[in-house]
Design a protein around this motif. Structure first.
Motif, PDB file in Angstrom:
ATOM      1  N   ARG A  18      -7.276   2.664   6.889  1.00 43.75           N
ATOM      2  CA  ARG A  18      -7.531   1.423   6.168  1.00 43.75           C
ATOM      3  C   ARG A  18      -6.690   1.306   4.905  1.00 43.75           C
ATOM      4  O   ARG A  18      -6.158   0.248   4.584  1.00 43.75           O
ATOM      5  N   LYS A  19      -6.587   2.396   4.167  1.00 49.64           N
ATOM      6  CA  LYS A  19      -5.915   2.277   2.873  1.00 49.64           C
ATOM      7  C   LYS A  19      -4.395   2.192   2.994  1.00 49.64           C
ATOM      8  O   LYS A  19      -3.721   1.804   2.040  1.00 49.64           O
ATOM      9  N   ASN A  20      -3.841   2.507   4.147  1.00 46.05           N
ATOM     10  CA  ASN A  20      -2.392   2.393   4.335  1.00 46.05           C
ATOM     11  C   ASN A  20      -2.022   1.292   5.318  1.00 46.05           C
ATOM     12  O   ASN A  20      -0.863   1.198   5.735  1.00 46.05           O
ATOM     13  N   GLY A  60      -8.507  -3.589  -4.578  1.00 44.14           N
ATOM     14  CA  GLY A  60      -7.486  -3.910  -3.589  1.00 44.14           C
ATOM     15  C   GLY A  60      -6.553  -4.997  -4.058  1.00 44.14           C
ATOM     16  O   GLY A  60      -6.421  -6.056  -3.431  1.00 44.14           O
ATOM     17  N   GLU A  81      -5.632   0.017  -5.961  1.00 39.28           N
ATOM     18  CA  GLU A  81      -4.879  -0.312  -4.755  1.00 39.28           C
ATOM     19  C   GLU A  81      -4.459   0.984  -4.067  1.00 39.28           C
ATOM     20  O   GLU A  81      -3.760   1.799  -4.663  1.00 39.28           O
ATOM     21  N   PRO A  82      -4.891   1.201  -2.827  1.00 38.44           N
ATOM     22  CA  PRO A  82      -4.606   2.482  -2.182  1.00 38.44           C
ATOM     23  C   PRO A  82      -3.171   2.655  -1.699  1.00 38.44           C
ATOM     24  O   PRO A  82      -2.696   3.782  -1.559  1.00 38.44           O
ATOM     25  N   SER A  83      -2.460   1.558  -1.439  1.00 36.07           N
ATOM     26  CA  SER A  83      -1.111   1.656  -0.887  1.00 36.07           C
ATOM     27  C   SER A  83      -0.087   1.919  -1.985  1.00 36.07           C
ATOM     28  O   SER A  83       0.027   1.151  -2.942  1.00 36.07           O
ATOM     29  N   THR A 105      -5.657   4.157  -5.647  1.00 38.42           N
ATOM     30  CA  THR A 105      -6.876   4.752  -5.110  1.00 38.42           C
ATOM     31  C   THR A 105      -7.677   3.678  -4.393  1.00 38.42           C
ATOM     32  O   THR A 105      -7.433   2.481  -4.568  1.00 38.42           O
ATOM     33  N   THR A 106      -8.633   4.104  -3.594  1.00 35.10           N
ATOM     34  CA  THR A 106      -9.583   3.172  -3.001  1.00 35.10           C
ATOM     35  C   THR A 106     -10.796   3.029  -3.921  1.00 35.10           C
ATOM     36  O   THR A 106     -11.051   3.899  -4.758  1.00 35.10           O
TER      37      THR A 106
END
Length: 273
Positions: A18-20, A60, A81-83, A105-106
């Motif tokens: 999900r995070k990528n 996000g 933001e995880p990406s 980070t998520t």
């Protein structure tokens, strides 16, 4: 965007996936995803009673499509933001605003800071988070009388007559991606997303509204836009390439190389219980 009864499956996916998810298309996302109208932004600022002294936690943030509008108010924003790729664009787009911090980070992994923020903001991102965590954690990080702000840009759609022409290409290459949402359907989906916040028991006094937006894309930018949407990201590369080649041919043949799309842009603001 997924319909509410399909969203639950997303929460069961591996967090790493999900995070990528949008990392391969972060550049396209930054270039062609629609921004949020100032009309929508202004209403949320009013309802959440934001001032230049307010602290906002954004969940996000992507490349900062909504972030800049709140940074311009003078608010301090902590943006999760995880990406890694999206973080790069967000930092570039927010470089003029020292009051913005981008953290890779998520929300699930972020260390909670209780009662710190005036608002929690999520721009077309809240549906990617585990609801068993997201509502409670959002409420806990808000100060008394803080607000949850949800922004939604729904899936861009050509008008129905154009869709029927393009549908022929989908039937050949990717029938599962041939879905159409009219504005009435999109408003219903948005309404149900807001109701989930109230049903969580952590928020109350929901205010929601929407506007209908139209944008004209060149064929190149339209295909870039499609490439940032989940149904197309899921396709095998060979299938996606064949689909896009067919769409390009149809649009060039029938619509002169550009296409007008419509989508619902909406907001929801709810107060912490």
């Amino acid at each position: 965007m997924k319909k509410p009864d399909q969203l639950e499956k997303l929460y069961l996916q591996d967090l790493e996936l999900r995070k990528n998810w949008y990392s391969p298309v972060a550049d396209a996302y930054n270039k062609v995803r629609p921004r949020y109208s100032q009309e929508i932004i202004n209403r949320t600022i009013e309802l959440a009673e934001l001032t230049p002294e307010s602290k906002i936690l954004e969940l996000g943030c992507g490349p900062g499509n909504a972030t800049v509008s709140y940074a311009q108010l003078g608010c301090s924003l902590s943006c999760l933001e995880p990406s890694q790729e999206a973080c790069k664009f967000a930092r570039q787009n927010c470089a003029a605003y020292p009051n913005v911090e981008i953290k890779q980070t998520t929300f699930e992994e972020w260390q909670l800071e209780p009662g710190k923020f005036k608002a929690v903001l999520a721009a077309t991102s809240f549906h990617w988070m585990n609801p068993n965590i997201a509502y409670a954690k959002s409420a806990e990080t808000l100060e008394k009388n803080g607000s949850l702000i949800l922004l939604w840009n729904m899936t861009p759609q050509p008008n129905y007559e154009v869709y029927k022409t393009l549908h022929e290409v989908y039937q050949i290459h990717a029938p599962s991606s041939a879905r159409y949402e009219d504005s009435t359907t999109q408003v219903k989906i948005v309404k149900s997303l807001g109701e989930k916040a109230i049903d969580s028991g952590y928020f109350q006094d929901l205010v929601t509204d929407h506007i209908l937006c139209q944008v004209t894309y060149s064929i190149d930018n339209y295909l870039l836009l499609l490439n940032t949407l989940s149904p197309y990201l899921k396709l095998e590369a060979s299938i996606r390439n064949a689909l896009f080649a067919g769409l390009r041919e149809k649009i060039e043949q029938h619509y002169g190389g550009s296409i007008e799309i419509t989508y619902v842009s909406a907001f929801q603001v709810a107060k912490k219980v």
